[in-house]
Design a protein around this motif. Structure first.
Motif, mmCIF file in Angstrom:
data_model
loop_
_atom_site.group_PDB
_atom_site.id
_atom_site.type_symbol
_atom_site.label_atom_id
_atom_site.label_comp_id
_atom_site.label_asym_id
_atom_site.label_seq_id
_atom_site.Cartn_x
_atom_site.Cartn_y
_atom_site.Cartn_z
ATOM 1 N N ILE A 1 0.591 33.110 17.804
ATOM 2 C CA ILE A 1 1.372 31.998 18.348
ATOM 3 C C ILE A 1 1.021 31.879 19.831
ATOM 4 C CG2 ILE A 1 3.709 31.322 18.998
ATOM 5 C CD1 ILE A 1 4.603 32.339 16.249
ATOM 6 N N ASN A 2 0.800 30.654 20.296
ATOM 7 C CA ASN A 2 0.185 30.476 21.622
ATOM 8 C C ASN A 2 1.053 30.984 22.759
ATOM 9 O OD1 ASN A 2 2.115 28.497 21.680
ATOM 10 N ND2 ASN A 2 0.931 27.338 23.159
ATOM 11 N N ASP B 1 1.949 29.887 25.681
ATOM 12 C CA ASP B 1 2.852 29.062 26.478
ATOM 13 C C ASP B 1 4.270 29.050 25.927
ATOM 14 O OD1 ASP B 1 0.198 26.903 25.934
ATOM 15 O OD2 ASP B 1 0.426 28.077 27.770
ATOM 16 N N GLY B 2 4.460 29.629 24.755
ATOM 17 C CA GLY B 2 5.792 29.661 24.169
ATOM 18 C C GLY B 2 6.280 28.305 23.732
ATOM 19 N N CYS B 3 5.375 27.355 23.477
ATOM 20 C CA CYS B 3 5.882 26.026 23.141
ATOM 21 C C CYS B 3 6.330 25.959 21.687
ATOM 22 C CB CYS B 3 4.937 24.906 23.576
ATOM 23 S SG CYS B 3 3.610 24.451 22.533
ATOM 24 N N PHE B 4 5.870 26.879 20.837
ATOM 25 C CA PHE B 4 6.432 26.968 19.483
ATOM 26 C C PHE B 4 7.890 27.438 19.578
ATOM 27 C CE2 PHE B 4 7.395 29.128 15.480
ATOM 28 C CZ PHE B 4 7.023 28.154 14.575
ATOM 29 N N HIS C 1 9.837 27.234 22.092
ATOM 30 C CA HIS C 1 10.658 26.215 22.743
ATOM 31 C C HIS C 1 11.096 25.150 21.743
ATOM 32 C CE1 HIS C 1 12.279 23.717 25.842
ATOM 33 N NE2 HIS C 1 11.425 22.748 25.626
ATOM 34 N N MET C 2 10.183 24.750 20.859
ATOM 35 C CA MET C 2 10.523 23.772 19.822
ATOM 36 C C MET C 2 11.605 24.347 18.904
ATOM 37 S SD MET C 2 8.044 21.800 17.053
ATOM 38 C CE MET C 2 6.995 23.199 16.734
ATOM 39 N N GLU D 1 13.158 27.497 12.466
ATOM 40 C CA GLU D 1 11.770 27.958 12.309
ATOM 41 C C GLU D 1 11.079 27.242 11.162
ATOM 42 O OE1 GLU D 1 12.195 32.541 13.998
ATOM 43 O OE2 GLU D 1 11.981 32.165 11.851
ATOM 44 N N TYR E 1 7.733 24.907 11.482
ATOM 45 C CA TYR E 1 6.505 25.116 10.707
ATOM 46 C C TYR E 1 6.174 23.868 9.891
ATOM 47 C CZ TYR E 1 6.348 30.134 11.750
ATOM 48 O OH TYR E 1 6.248 31.346 12.389
ATOM 49 N N LEU F 1 4.690 21.183 12.118
ATOM 50 C CA LEU F 1 3.287 21.430 12.451
ATOM 51 C C LEU F 1 2.388 21.196 11.248
ATOM 52 C CD1 LEU F 1 3.372 24.574 14.746
ATOM 53 C CD2 LEU F 1 3.224 22.160 15.368
#
Lengths: 203, 203
Positions: free
Chosen positions: A2-3, A5-8, A10-11, A27, A31, A34
């Motif tokens: 998971i990238n 930047d923590g944008c997952f 954050h979403m 969660e 998913y 995406l």
């Protein structure tokens, strides 16, 4: 994976803040968004953009209105009675009451109710706004038109408590009893008990 | 009162398409978003914009990755074994398995499971993608690493059925039995029954 930047996350956090959405559901929603980035994600983003641009909660009653009609049509209509205010849970309830046509006052939608299950407390209702309205509007009677489940009953009790300082104001609630077009044998014990307790003299 | 363009209804429709979200919950979410247009609505739109720009589902395994790394790191790594493919429900399960370190093959996340309750059927899983991968990749064994609830068992049975045409391919599942560091008296009957049925000879 998971990238960074923590944008997952954050979403997921933002989805988790929606009413009734736990962390696991948030969660799964993330998913799914995406996985369907060309359909569901695109459609939802467009829908939210349009809603953010074209819709508002009426600052007064909480109903859905447009940015150029805020307060909403019902709140500014000179034909409505300022002295009686009907408190409902959802803006949808306003539509139902308008359709029935037996109320000509103003409305106030709480946009929720007390709910341990959904994690909604007094701060999630539009109670402060209600208090401010009662201080500035010439309301003589507040009608509590909430639903009749346990959580709604608790919400009604909370509001009645908050309204106590307004000594001269009448606080009423919709009658509980037998629904129209039904029979005693079809009634549940709670409804029948309330109908009995609220029995009225036949003039 | 709700505006004529139907953009409230459109927002509710889109929210209703998220997994596990019924029409009533979608309406409550929409009202809450409008009521908190300066906080929740703004944050969610920003989060979705960032996610749509910066995140992708790996086109191969379904894990969360970035647009410039798709297929993801694990899918392209030359150090992984192409002959064994592990099927999981959620990308999170991949993280858990990687942490445990006892699998060196490739992964495939279904992004869901069969669920009457959530309204998810075979079309909501990434099954077609799995079939295409098995046709083009040199997979000799598929490990079904699903959860052990009833819905996951049904999902595993469906996949096993779909894999039947691949005659030479081995299909396995994770062992069911006693968890480590526990005792018989703490086991539920289903776990203990499976542990007994799957007993192994002591060499």
């Amino acid at each position: 994976m998971i990238n960074a930047d923590g944008c997952f996350e954050h979403m997921v956090d933002c989805l988790n803040r929606l009413p009734g959405i736990g962390i696991r559901t948030a969660e799964r929603m993330a998913y799914r968004l995406l996985a369907q980035s060309d359909t569901l994600m695109r459609d939802l983003r467009e829908a939210l953009d349009r809603a953010a641009a074209g819709l508002r909660c009426c600052e007064q009653c909480g109903a859905v209105t447009t940015p150029d009609q805020n307060p909403c049509r019902l709140c500014v209509s000179p034909e409505r009675d300022d002295h009686i205010l009907c408190v409902v849970e959802s803006p949808e309830d306003i539509l139902v009451l308008e359709r029935c046509g037996s109320f000509r006052g103003r409305y106030h939608a709480l946009l929720g109710k007390l709910s341990a299950h959904q994690g909604d407390g007094p701060a999630d209702l539009r109670l402060d706004r209600l208090m401010r309205r009662l201080e500035h509007e010439p309301v003589a009677e507040v009608v509590l038109a909430l639903n009749t489940d346990v959580e709604s009953d608790a919400t009604a009790a909370l509001i009645a408590e908050r309204l106590r300082p307004f000594k001269k104001m009448k606080v009423t609630r919709l009658a509980h009893g037998l629904p129209a077009g039904s029979g005693l044998v079809y009634s549940d014990p709670v409804t029948l008990g309330r109908a009995m307790a609220g029995r009225q003299s036949v003039d």
